[in-house]
Design a protein around this motif. Structure first.
Motif, PDB file in Angstrom:
ATOM      1  N   SER A  19       0.725  -1.280   0.005  1.00  0.00           N
ATOM      2  CA  SER A  19       0.105  -0.093   0.115  1.00  0.00           C
ATOM      3  C   SER A  19       1.002   1.326   0.042  1.00  0.00           C
ATOM      4  N   ASP A  20       0.307   2.274  -0.396  1.00  0.00           N
ATOM      5  CA  ASP A  20       1.100   3.593  -0.477  1.00  0.00           C
ATOM      6  C   ASP A  20       1.343   4.063   0.950  1.00  0.00           C
ATOM      7  N   ARG A  21       0.509   3.840   1.752  1.00  0.00           N
ATOM      8  CA  ARG A  21       0.670   4.374   3.279  1.00  0.00           C
ATOM      9  C   ARG A  21       1.931   3.649   3.861  1.00  0.00           C
ATOM     10  N   VAL A  22       1.927   2.300   3.511  1.00  0.00           N
ATOM     11  CA  VAL A  22       3.236   1.474   3.843  1.00  0.00           C
ATOM     12  C   VAL A  22       4.578   1.879   3.244  1.00  0.00           C
ATOM     13  N   GLN A  23       4.312   2.149   2.018  1.00  0.00           N
ATOM     14  CA  GLN A  23       5.530   2.353   1.209  1.00  0.00           C
ATOM     15  C   GLN A  23       6.253   3.952   1.880  1.00  0.00           C
ATOM     16  N   SER A  24       5.103   4.892   2.143  1.00  0.00           N
ATOM     17  CA  SER A  24       5.562   6.124   2.608  1.00  0.00           C
ATOM     18  C   SER A  24       6.409   5.850   3.855  1.00  0.00           C
ATOM     19  N   GLY A  25       5.954   4.989   4.742  1.00  0.00           N
ATOM     20  CA  GLY A  25       6.638   4.719   6.017  1.00  0.00           C
ATOM     21  C   GLY A  25       7.808   3.891   5.794  1.00  0.00           C
ATOM     22  N   THR A  26       8.168   3.627   4.796  1.00  0.00           N
ATOM     23  CA  THR A  26       9.568   2.589   4.454  1.00  0.00           C
ATOM     24  C   THR A  26       9.595   1.292   4.983  1.00  0.00           C
ATOM     25  N   PHE A  27       8.496   0.740   4.840  1.00  0.00           N
ATOM     26  CA  PHE A  27       8.391  -0.721   5.406  1.00  0.00           C
ATOM     27  C   PHE A  27       7.142  -1.449   4.439  1.00  0.00           C
ATOM     28  N   GLY A  28       7.031  -2.579   4.747  1.00  0.00           N
ATOM     29  CA  GLY A  28       6.222  -3.589   3.923  1.00  0.00           C
ATOM     30  C   GLY A  28       6.746  -3.866   2.748  1.00  0.00           C
ATOM     31  N   ALA A  29       6.271  -4.197   1.543  1.00  0.00           N
ATOM     32  CA  ALA A  29       6.866  -4.919   0.508  1.00  0.00           C
ATOM     33  C   ALA A  29       8.356  -4.069  -0.060  1.00  0.00           C
ATOM     34  N   CYS A  30       8.238  -2.741   0.105  1.00  0.00           N
ATOM     35  CA  CYS A  30       9.563  -2.121  -0.303  1.00  0.00           C
ATOM     36  C   CYS A  30      10.756  -2.373   0.448  1.00  0.00           C
ATOM     37  N   LEU A  31      10.675  -3.041   1.597  1.00  0.00           N
ATOM     38  CA  LEU A  31      11.638  -3.853   2.316  1.00  0.00           C
ATOM     39  C   LEU A  31      12.280  -4.922   1.827  1.00  0.00           C
ATOM     40  N   MET A  32      11.596  -5.554   0.737  1.00  0.00           N
ATOM     41  CA  MET A  32      12.297  -6.712  -0.312  1.00  0.00           C
ATOM     42  C   MET A  32      13.582  -6.149  -0.522  1.00  0.00           C
ATOM     43  N   ARG A  33      13.751  -4.776  -1.170  1.00  0.00           N
ATOM     44  CA  ARG A  33      14.821  -4.321  -1.580  1.00  0.00           C
ATOM     45  C   ARG A  33      16.057  -4.175  -0.646  1.00  0.00           C
ATOM     46  N   GLU A  34      15.767  -4.302   0.791  1.00  0.00           N
ATOM     47  CA  GLU A  34      16.798  -4.161   1.850  1.00  0.00           C
ATOM     48  C   GLU A  34      16.784  -5.086   2.713  1.00  0.00           C
ATOM     49  N   PRO A  35      17.505  -6.515   2.312  1.00  0.00           N
ATOM     50  CA  PRO A  35      17.415  -7.537   3.176  1.00  0.00           C
ATOM     51  C   PRO A  35      18.121  -7.447   4.487  1.00  0.00           C
ATOM     52  N   LYS A  36      19.343  -6.662   4.146  1.00  0.00           N
ATOM     53  CA  LYS A  36      20.275  -6.369   5.391  1.00  0.00           C
ATOM     54  C   LYS A  36      19.423  -5.582   6.618  1.00  0.00           C
ATOM     55  N   LEU A  37      18.589  -4.676   6.242  1.00  0.00           N
ATOM     56  CA  LEU A  37      17.833  -3.872   7.086  1.00  0.00           C
ATOM     57  C   LEU A  37      16.776  -4.827   7.905  1.00  0.00           C
ATOM     58  N   VAL A  38      16.042  -5.890   7.128  1.00  0.00           N
ATOM     59  CA  VAL A  38      15.048  -6.387   7.646  1.00  0.00           C
ATOM     60  C   VAL A  38      15.827  -7.434   8.683  1.00  0.00           C
ATOM     61  N   ALA A  39      17.160  -7.935   8.147  1.00  0.00           N
ATOM     62  CA  ALA A  39      17.704  -8.986   9.169  1.00  0.00           C
ATOM     63  C   ALA A  39      18.115  -8.227  10.279  1.00  0.00           C
ATOM     64  N   ASP A  40      18.352  -7.048  10.550  1.00  0.00           N
ATOM     65  CA  ASP A  40      18.556  -6.201  11.632  1.00  0.00           C
ATOM     66  C   ASP A  40      17.345  -6.024  12.454  1.00  0.00           C
ATOM     67  N   CYS A  41      16.227  -6.035  11.798  1.00  0.00           N
ATOM     68  CA  CYS A  41      14.880  -5.712  12.676  1.00  0.00           C
ATOM     69  C   CYS A  41      14.617  -7.209  13.181  1.00  0.00           C
ATOM     70  N   ILE A  42      14.725  -8.159  12.472  1.00  0.00           N
ATOM     71  CA  ILE A  42      14.580  -9.521  12.857  1.00  0.00           C
ATOM     72  C   ILE A  42      15.465  -9.770  14.297  1.00  0.00           C
ATOM     73  N   ALA A  43      16.731  -9.597  14.013  1.00  0.00           N
ATOM     74  CA  ALA A  43      17.596  -9.794  15.261  1.00  0.00           C
ATOM     75  C   ALA A  43      17.205  -8.711  16.447  1.00  0.00           C
ATOM     76  N   ALA A  44      16.646  -7.751  16.220  1.00  0.00           N
ATOM     77  CA  ALA A  44      16.325  -6.961  17.372  1.00  0.00           C
ATOM     78  C   ALA A  44      14.985  -7.332  18.008  1.00  0.00           C
ATOM     79  N   MET A  45      13.967  -7.957  17.041  1.00  0.00           N
ATOM     80  CA  MET A  45      12.901  -8.345  17.406  1.00  0.00           C
ATOM     81  C   MET A  45      13.046  -9.987  18.346  1.00  0.00           C
ATOM     82  N   LYS A  46      13.939 -10.753  17.608  1.00  0.00           N
ATOM     83  CA  LYS A  46      14.357 -11.986  18.499  1.00  0.00           C
ATOM     84  C   LYS A  46      14.644 -11.908  19.718  1.00  0.00           C
TER      85      LYS A  46
END
Length: 336
Positions: A105-132
């Motif tokens: 969704s546009d709302r998610v893209q404007s917040g730099t999360f959701g599907a656009c994070l497919m372009r930033e796997p290292k950032l997603v990994a950092d998020c997962i590590a923090a969540m774990k």
């Protein structure tokens, strides 16, 4: 089923879930779905990490104990905020915390999360590590096979490798690309072609990791077909628009004894739930809007839908409207 047992990859283990769907899978929807299946894993709507931290938590995150197993889906791209939201989700008692890497969704893209994070796997990994680090329950990812002009063979493998290295317990894959440029969120649910085989190949690459599949799965026959290749199946819109499909899940997917739905119990339970919601200041329509698709193809369903669409939204409407709607279909249900 314990939280950690959700994501077993032992032979014969199967998991069916109802997808997180914005504006749909709220607490009232999930309460209904749990009356139809004891076993399926239920997901919240996506909750933005900032909202979980700063918003009205009881309204955003509260759920009925009957909903277990139930997972909280979070949206965000800042590891520290996602960690805090994960701690809050753990305190509320969720069985899983899931990170949204698939919403277009546009709302998610404007917040730099959701599907656009497919372009930033290292950032997603950092998020997962923090969540774990902040969680005592499984932390999982729900993603697409890629976005825009990405090569799904590369994009999905890159994301999977990084989030699994960061400790992700499972990956749910919507087997479509998301086109962030040129397609609306609604079009992204239908127009990009499904590529189930791409998800199968991910499972082949990670035989010891739970891989689940989502996208366009409309019947339990189809779910069974997918479960020959992956560990879990996630139903989306069909579980909302034709919720009676869930009445077959426990027998078909989990091997429970065959039993007929106890529609009187469903009716009475939804009436009680609605009464509690109204007593707390809510409206009947908040509950009944999720019930409209319950009896597709049943004699009397048109009248049932009419009552819930009109009478339930009148000022002062009470739980008795649910009983009136059920009267339209009960003769057919009891005769089945």
């Amino acid at each position: 089923m314990t939280a950690k047992a959700l994501y077993s990859t032992q032979s014969g283990h199967k998991l069916l879930s109802v997808a997180p769907m914005m504006d749909w899978t709220d607490r009232h929807c999930r309460y209904l779905h749990r009356l139809l299946t004891r076993e399926a894993l239920l997901y919240t709507e996506m909750v933005v990490a900032d909202a979980a931290i700063h918003g009205k938590r009881d309204r955003l995150l509260g759920f009925d104990p009957s909903e277990h197993p139930v997972a909280l889906q979070l949206g965000g791209s800042e590891p520290a905020k996602l960690a805090e939201a994960t701690r809050i989700g753990n305190d509320f008692g969720y069985d899983e915390i899931n990170l949204n890497v698939g919403c277009p969704s546009d709302r998610v893209q404007s917040g730099t999360f959701g599907a656009c994070l497919m372009r930033e796997p290292k950032l997603v990994a950092d998020c997962i590590a923090a969540m774990k680090a902040a969680s005592s329950v499984p932390v999982t990812v729900k993603c697409r096979i890629g976005v825009d002009d990405q090569d799904p063979e590369v994009a999905l493998d890159d994301l999977a490798a990084d989030v699994l290295a960061a400790g992700a317990d499972a990956i749910w894959v919507h087997a479509r690309k998301a086109w962030l440029k040129g397609l609306s969120p609604k079009e992204n649910r239908d127009i990009p072609p499904l590529d189930y085989s791409r998800v199968y190949r991910l499972k082949e690459k990670y035989p010891d990791v739970f891989i689940g599949i989502n996208g366009g799965i409309a019947t339990l026959d189809e779910a069974d077909t997918h479960l020959a290749h992956v560990d879990g199946v996630m139903l989306g819109r069909v579980a909302y628009h034709n919720a009676s499909i869930l009445t077959g899940v426990d027998e078909r997917i989990y091997g429970a004894a065959k039993s007929l739905p106890e529609w009187n119990h469903v009716r009475d339970s939804m009436m009680d739930h609605a009464a509690r919601h109204i007593a707390a200041g809510g409206r009947l329509g908040h509950v009944t809007r999720h019930m409209i698709g319950l009896f597709q193809g049943v004699d009397g369903a048109r009248r049932y839908r009419q009552i819930l669409s009109t009478d339930a939204n009148r000022p002062g409407a009470g739980p008795e409207v649910i009983a009136q709607a059920f009267e339209s279909v009960m003769p057919s249900l009891l005769a089945a």
